[in-house]
Design a protein around this motif. Structure first.
Motif, short mmCIF file in Angstrom:
data_model
loop_
_atom_site.label_atom_id
_atom_site.label_comp_id
_atom_site.label_asym_id
_atom_site.label_seq_id
_atom_site.Cartn_x
_atom_site.Cartn_y
_atom_site.Cartn_z
N ALA A 12 0.84 -1.21 0.00
CA ALA A 12 0.00 0.00 0.00
C ALA A 12 0.87 1.25 0.00
CB ALA A 12 -0.94 -0.01 1.21
N LEU A 13 1.71 1.37 -1.02
CA LEU A 13 2.67 2.47 -1.07
C LEU A 13 1.99 3.83 -1.16
CD1 LEU A 13 5.37 0.93 -3.45
CD2 LEU A 13 5.15 0.76 -0.97
N ASP A 14 0.81 3.88 -1.75
CA ASP A 14 0.11 5.16 -1.84
C ASP A 14 -0.31 5.67 -0.46
OD1 ASP A 14 -1.62 2.97 -1.68
OD2 ASP A 14 -3.28 4.06 -2.58
N ARG A 15 -0.76 4.76 0.40
CA ARG A 15 -1.13 5.16 1.76
C ARG A 15 0.12 5.53 2.57
NH1 ARG A 15 -6.17 6.91 1.48
NH2 ARG A 15 -7.70 5.27 1.08
N ALA A 16 1.21 4.81 2.31
CA ALA A 16 2.45 5.16 3.00
C ALA A 16 2.91 6.56 2.62
CB ALA A 16 3.53 4.14 2.66
N GLU A 17 2.78 6.91 1.35
CA GLU A 17 3.14 8.26 0.91
C GLU A 17 2.28 9.31 1.62
OE1 GLU A 17 3.05 11.10 -3.10
OE2 GLU A 17 2.73 8.92 -3.28
N GLN A 18 1.01 9.01 1.75
CA GLN A 18 0.10 9.94 2.43
C GLN A 18 0.56 10.18 3.87
OE1 GLN A 18 -4.01 8.85 1.89
NE2 GLN A 18 -4.74 10.21 3.51
N ALA A 19 0.93 9.12 4.56
CA ALA A 19 1.39 9.26 5.94
C ALA A 19 2.71 10.00 6.01
CB ALA A 19 1.52 7.88 6.58
N GLN A 36 12.67 -5.26 0.58
CA GLN A 36 13.39 -5.61 -0.64
C GLN A 36 12.54 -6.43 -1.61
OE1 GLN A 36 17.00 -8.04 -0.25
NE2 GLN A 36 18.11 -6.33 -1.16
N LYS A 37 11.46 -7.03 -1.07
CA LYS A 37 10.60 -7.85 -1.93
C LYS A 37 9.65 -6.99 -2.78
CE LYS A 37 9.40 -10.29 1.66
NZ LYS A 37 8.75 -11.30 2.55
N VAL A 38 9.60 -5.68 -2.52
CA VAL A 38 8.81 -4.79 -3.37
C VAL A 38 9.49 -4.70 -4.73
CG1 VAL A 38 8.03 -2.41 -3.70
CG2 VAL A 38 7.90 -3.48 -1.43
N ALA A 45 9.16 4.12 -8.50
CA ALA A 45 8.04 5.06 -8.60
C ALA A 45 7.73 5.67 -7.23
CB ALA A 45 6.81 4.33 -9.15
N PHE A 46 7.83 4.89 -6.20
CA PHE A 46 7.57 5.37 -4.84
C PHE A 46 8.60 6.43 -4.44
CE2 PHE A 46 7.95 4.52 -0.11
CZ PHE A 46 6.79 5.18 0.22
N VAL A 47 9.88 6.14 -4.71
CA VAL A 47 10.93 7.12 -4.40
C VAL A 47 10.71 8.40 -5.19
CG1 VAL A 47 13.41 7.57 -4.53
CG2 VAL A 47 12.60 5.34 -3.76
N GLY A 48 10.36 8.24 -6.46
CA GLY A 48 10.14 9.42 -7.29
C GLY A 48 8.98 10.27 -6.82
N SER A 49 7.93 9.64 -6.30
CA SER A 49 6.76 10.39 -5.84
C SER A 49 7.06 11.26 -4.63
CB SER A 49 5.62 9.43 -5.51
OG SER A 49 5.93 8.65 -4.36
N LEU A 50 8.16 10.95 -3.92
CA LEU A 50 8.52 11.72 -2.72
C LEU A 50 9.76 12.58 -2.93
CD1 LEU A 50 7.99 8.80 -0.17
CD2 LEU A 50 6.56 10.85 -0.37
N ALA A 51 10.17 12.70 -4.20
CA ALA A 51 11.41 13.43 -4.50
C ALA A 51 11.32 14.91 -4.13
CB ALA A 51 11.76 13.27 -5.97
N ASP A 52 10.12 15.45 -4.02
CA ASP A 52 9.97 16.87 -3.69
C ASP A 52 10.13 17.16 -2.20
OD1 ASP A 52 7.51 15.36 -3.46
OD2 ASP A 52 6.53 17.25 -2.96
N LEU A 53 10.34 16.13 -1.40
CA LEU A 53 10.45 16.32 0.06
C LEU A 53 11.90 16.10 0.48
CD1 LEU A 53 7.27 14.34 1.22
CD2 LEU A 53 7.48 16.80 0.79
#
Length: 565
Positions: A12-19, A36-38, A45-53
């Protein structure tokens, strides 16, 4: 920056980003460990979505399985990265991607700023709590567990039995007293740094690497070596079922989460849009200083566990059959067993006899003698108060007492200090009416003038006895009419249980009670219970009393209860 966050993420990476964005918006730097199993594409994509922080960092990844050392390694890697990047942090909060912040970050920051030296981590010895699953208590620390309990169950069980058969025992490192507790903690930066930089870290890691479920014991044990002040509790609301699996919170738990006043809740269903849209909730006025109160959820989840394990009366699963004497009463008439009420109220025995007209005894199974009503040496049918005669056959003693008093309702008090030989008989008797205020025995212990170390040992002993009794009462073989409330629950609404007891003993609806006995003074009990927790003894049967009970108006009981119409 006073608070930093470690977040363990695997789904649930989208919810993790929200938190994560919530924490960063509140001024908290975050170090994220992604399993590592992700898949690499999802991770990128997850790292990129948080690149602005800029205050979000990612640490070395580990492949994590439930109950394995990799979870500790993941936490260590994230903690080291966080302290290296932000060395001035006062506290570090461990959370997961499925955690939901319930209160604004400023509330948490202010709460921790008022307690700069305090480590919040559930840390309890195995002898004091029955949390373990699978029959392994101390053995989880003295045997080796190289195989996964979930993925290699047959190997796991075989290797445990082999070690038990040959009498194998591991040596626990010097100065380490094994403790266990919830994985989700909030420790001071100083304590985390001390654990990571301990000269004996390799020794401790070599030992805990083969402990069963090390993520619930590594930090919980080592914090006792380095912390100056431990609050043995978590600031995260997490509930587990009888199999040790976490309960999941859904949208219809919104009001429950709000009442808990905890800072974070785990584990949230990823599609619980109502929860994610509603929290965190901003507090105002006095609410900003409200202590986390996980007990608000205890009753709901206790009922859920009971429903799941026992089913509903009148409905039998194909795999569950009633015992042969399920429908056969063992005594001649109804009687009441009252556990803990005599500790909560002063003059309870006399008041109940006067109110109901029943015969109310003291502790019939007290160690020294049977406390008959009126305290005479003999009772109906020539029954003696001699403990030796009574204990020759305690079951028949009670059966005879009920037979000899047919037509009059009998009631007696019971507790963990009494002889426990009648537990199964009473539990299986359809005529028994059992009312329990669990943990009420803590009141006379709290008022006793003894050395605290002696009180702690006695509290652990009595709690273990009462816990075993409650397990019997919750057994599928129990036929008695049972009601159980923790002491913390009972003092919030004592009239409810008292009214039920009076109606039951009167065998009719009794007018609403307006005159009840005086409740014992509980001022200071919450602090006493917290002192027990801080010493490694978790008084779970009393319920969750805030440490500042005497200052919490919501838990104060009037000196004389009254009725509001």
């Amino acid at each position: 920056m006073s608070v930093g966050v470690i977040m363990l993420v695997h789904t649930a990476l989208d919810r993790a980003e929200q938190a994560i964005r919530h924490w960063v918006d509140g001024g908290c730097p975050v170090v994220v460990h992604v399993d590592q199993k992700v898949r690499p594409a999802d991770y990128a994509a997850f790292v990129g979505s948080l690149a602005d922080l800029p205050d979000v960092r990612f640490c070395k990844r580990h492949a994590c399985d439930w109950g394995t050392w990799a979870l500790v390694e993941a936490t260590q890697s994230a903690a080291a990265h966080l302290l290296e990047s932000f060395p001035t942090l006062q506290h570090i909060y461990l959370a997961s991607g499925s955690c939901l912040p319930l209160r604004p970050v400023p509330d948490l920051r202010d709460y921790l700023a008022a307690r700069p030296e305090t480590d919040f981590i559930e840390s309890t010895t195995t002898a004091d709590v029955p949390w373990t699953v699978g029959g392994l208590d101390e053995e989880r620390f003295t045997l080796r567990f190289p195989f996964s309990w979930r993925r290699q169950r047959k190997l796991f069980d075989f290797y445990v039995r082999l070690q038990q058969a040959v009498g194998y025992k591991r040596r626990i490192p010097e100065n380490v007293v094994p403790h266990m507790g919830s994985q989700w903690w909030c420790l001071t930066g100083r304590t985390v740094a001390a654990i990571l930089n301990d000269p004996k870290r390799t020794v401790y890691e070599r030992y805990f690497r083969k402990v069963w479920i090390p993520d619930e014991s590594y930090f919980q044990s080592l914090v006792r070596l380095h912390s100056t002040k431990v609050e043995s509790r978590s600031l995260t609301l997490s509930k587990f079922d009888y199999q040790g699996k976490p309960h999941i919170f859904y949208d219809d738990h919104k009001a429950l989460l709000r009442r808990s006043a905890c800072f974070v809740a785990r584990k949230i269903w990823p599609r619980a849009d109502v929860l994610y849209d509603s929290f965190p909730v901003a507090m105002s006025g006095k609410e900003q200083f409200t202590e986390p109160n996980p007990s608000a959820a205890d009753r709901i989840f206790a009922q859920a566990v009971e429903r799941r394990t026992l089913g509903r009366p009148g409905l039998l699963m194909q795999s569950r059959f009633p015992s042969s004497d399920r429908d056969n009463a063992m005594t001649a008439g109804p009687y009441s067993v009252l556990q803990g009420l005599g500790d909560v109220f002063e003059g309870f025995e006399e008041w109940l006899a006067k109110t109901t007209g029943a015969t109310v005894h003291g502790h019939l199974f007290a160690p020294d003698r049977a406390e008959f009503s009126g305290r005479g040496p003999l009772f109906a049918g020539g029954l003696s108060d001699n403990a030796m005669l009574r204990d020759y056959n305690p079951t028949n003693f009670l059966i005879n007492l009920i037979w000899n008093t047919r037509g009059t309702h009998q009631a007696f008090q019971f507790g963990p200090r009494d002889t426990q030989d009648i537990n199964w008989m009473v539990a299986k008797d359809t005529d028994a009416r059992i009312s329990v205020v669990s943990g009420a025995w803590m009141i006379p212990l709290f008022k006793a003038r003894q050395e605290f170390s002696d009180l702690r040992k006695e509290a652990a002993r009595l709690q273990q006895i009462e816990h075993e009794h409650l397990k019997i009462l919750r057994s599928p073989y129990t036929n008695a009419r049972v009601r159980v409330q923790s002491l913390a629950e009972f003092v919030l609404a004592p009239m409810d249980m008292l009214q039920l007891i009076v109606d039951e003993m009167s065998e009719q609806t009794h007018p609403r009670l307006t005159d009840v006995p005086q409740m014992a003074d509980l001022t200071g009990l919450g602090a006493f219970l917290q002192d027990l927790r801080n010493q490694g003894m978790h008084p779970f049967l009393t319920g969750d009393f805030p440490a500042n009970l005497e200052r919490d108006s919501t838990l104060q009981t009037p000196r004389k209860p009254y009725l509001v119409r």
